[in-house]
Design a protein around this motif. Structure first.
Motif, PDB file in Angstrom:
ATOM      1  N   PHE A  63      84.694  51.095  -3.225  1.00  0.00           N
ATOM      2  CA  PHE A  63      84.452  51.106  -1.789  1.00  0.00           C
ATOM      3  C   PHE A  63      82.993  50.793  -1.479  1.00  0.00           C
ATOM      4  O   PHE A  63      82.099  51.105  -2.261  1.00  0.00           O
ATOM      5  N   GLU A  64      82.774  50.195  -0.323  1.00  0.00           N
ATOM      6  CA  GLU A  64      81.426  49.960   0.162  1.00  0.00           C
ATOM      7  C   GLU A  64      81.419  50.096   1.682  1.00  0.00           C
ATOM      8  O   GLU A  64      82.475  50.064   2.326  1.00  0.00           O
ATOM      9  N   ALA A  65      80.242  50.298   2.233  1.00  0.00           N
ATOM     10  CA  ALA A  65      80.114  50.401   3.687  1.00  0.00           C
ATOM     11  C   ALA A  65      78.801  49.767   4.100  1.00  0.00           C
ATOM     12  O   ALA A  65      77.821  49.772   3.350  1.00  0.00           O
ATOM     13  N   GLU A  66      78.797  49.214   5.297  1.00  0.00           N
ATOM     14  CA  GLU A  66      77.604  48.563   5.810  1.00  0.00           C
ATOM     15  C   GLU A  66      77.137  49.243   7.078  1.00  0.00           C
ATOM     16  O   GLU A  66      77.903  49.388   8.034  1.00  0.00           O
ATOM     17  N   PHE A  67      75.877  49.634   7.076  1.00  0.00           N
ATOM     18  CA  PHE A  67      75.261  50.246   8.246  1.00  0.00           C
ATOM     19  C   PHE A  67      74.660  49.136   9.101  1.00  0.00           C
ATOM     20  O   PHE A  67      73.800  48.395   8.636  1.00  0.00           O
ATOM     21  N   ILE A  68      75.146  48.999  10.318  1.00  0.00           N
ATOM     22  CA  ILE A  68      74.588  48.024  11.256  1.00  0.00           C
ATOM     23  C   ILE A  68      74.023  48.814  12.425  1.00  0.00           C
ATOM     24  O   ILE A  68      74.757  49.257  13.316  1.00  0.00           O
ATOM     25  N   LYS A  69      72.713  48.978  12.405  1.00  0.00           N
ATOM     26  CA  LYS A  69      72.053  49.842  13.378  1.00  0.00           C
ATOM     27  C   LYS A  69      72.257  49.351  14.811  1.00  0.00           C
ATOM     28  O   LYS A  69      72.487  50.151  15.720  1.00  0.00           O
ATOM     29  N   SER A  70      72.209  48.038  15.010  1.00  0.00           N
ATOM     30  CA  SER A  70      72.326  47.481  16.359  1.00  0.00           C
ATOM     31  C   SER A  70      73.708  47.706  16.953  1.00  0.00           C
ATOM     32  O   SER A  70      73.872  47.693  18.175  1.00  0.00           O
ATOM     33  N   LYS A  71      74.678  47.922  16.100  1.00  0.00           N
ATOM     34  CA  LYS A  71      76.062  48.151  16.570  1.00  0.00           C
ATOM     35  C   LYS A  71      76.473  49.614  16.425  1.00  0.00           C
ATOM     36  O   LYS A  71      77.613  49.954  16.730  1.00  0.00           O
ATOM     37  N   PHE A  72      75.572  50.446  15.961  1.00  0.00           N
ATOM     38  CA  PHE A  72      75.882  51.856  15.727  1.00  0.00           C
ATOM     39  C   PHE A  72      77.167  51.973  14.891  1.00  0.00           C
ATOM     40  O   PHE A  72      78.050  52.787  15.193  1.00  0.00           O
ATOM     41  N   SER A  73      77.269  51.157  13.870  1.00  0.00           N
ATOM     42  CA  SER A  73      78.509  51.144  13.098  1.00  0.00           C
ATOM     43  C   SER A  73      78.255  51.383  11.620  1.00  0.00           C
ATOM     44  O   SER A  73      77.162  51.134  11.094  1.00  0.00           O
ATOM     45  N   PHE A  74      79.289  51.858  10.957  1.00  0.00           N
ATOM     46  CA  PHE A  74      79.245  52.128   9.514  1.00  0.00           C
ATOM     47  C   PHE A  74      80.663  51.926   8.989  1.00  0.00           C
ATOM     48  O   PHE A  74      81.352  52.856   8.607  1.00  0.00           O
ATOM     49  N   ASN A  75      81.093  50.684   8.951  1.00  0.00           N
ATOM     50  CA  ASN A  75      82.465  50.370   8.569  1.00  0.00           C
ATOM     51  C   ASN A  75      82.659  50.436   7.069  1.00  0.00           C
ATOM     52  O   ASN A  75      81.812  50.012   6.287  1.00  0.00           O
TER      53      ASN A  75
END
Lengths: 113, 116
Positions: A63-75
């Motif tokens: 598993f992996e996840a990406e933190f995208i600060k501008s989208k407030f996301s951590f999918n």
């Protein structure tokens, strides 16, 4: 107040399909982000976490996840799921200096053979 | 092996009765937490304690009480004032601030409470 949204409540995939589970949080400052997994009949356990640095984090079992600060996301992502990935997945956020962890409502993943 | 022990695993209670759920950890963790898990609602924080003899209300503390007299123990009492107590209760702990793994929770196996 910190909050977490998981948009997919129940996902059904065939083995070898790719997985992406959405997670968005609401907090404007520094955050620590987590994905926990609960396999049937087992303890809730940590899948992966992000504290700082490289926004692409790798966890256990591919598993992996990406933190995208501008989208407030951590999918959460996995290129090819296995039947053994059937479980409930929870996204969680610990905002700023808060001592408490706030969880999303969870996504139930069912992988069929 | 270090870990968190919750007991009982299953508990049945009649309406109007108080019940206490046990949580013991031998991880030498400073902070302990109680969460409630309901289908479709994820985990919601009931109470937490960062240090012995101190605890704070979480998001859904009404109808619950806790104590933290020892570092290892953080029992949760579900009182008769809790309107919908049937749920799965999870205890968790983590090291104190500044210690290795300070922000990672370790969970127990849970206690399932059913009110008849």
């Amino acid at each position: 107040a910190q909050s977490v949204s998981q948009h997919n409540h129940h996902v059904i995939l065939s083995e070898a399909a790719s997985l992406e589970l959405g997670c968005n949080y609401s907090y404007g400052g520094t955050v620590n982000l987590f994905w926990y997994v609960q396999y049937p009949g087992q303890h809730l356990q940590l899948l992966l976490k992000y504290f700082s640095g490289d926004p692409l984090v790798k966890g256990i079992k591919g598993f992996e996840a990406e933190f995208i600060k501008s989208k407030f996301s951590f999918n959460l992502r996995k290129p090819s799921v296995q039947w053994s990935d059937t479980a409930e997945y929870f996204c969680a956020v610990n905002a700023g200096t808060a001592s408490k962890l706030t969880f999303g409502t969870g996504t139930r993943l069912q992988v069929t053979l | 092996d270090g870990g968190i022990t919750q007991s009982p695993k299953y508990l049945f209670r009649k309406e109007g009765q108080n019940v206490t759920l046990s949580c013991e950890q031998n991880l030498n963790h400073d902070a302990m937490y109680w969460y409630r898990q309901d289908p479709g609602q994820g985990l919601r924080l009931i109470y937490y304690s960062q240090i012995v003899n101190d605890f704070q209300k979480g998001d859904i503390a009404e109808g619950y009480s806790v104590s933290r007299e020892k570092k290892e123990s953080f029992p949760l009492t579900v009182t008769s004032a809790q309107k919908n107590p049937t749920a799965f209760y999870l205890c968790a702990s983590k090291p104190g601030t500044g210690r290795s793994g300070a922000n990672v929770l370790t969970f127990g196996a849970g206690s399932r409470l059913t009110v008849l």
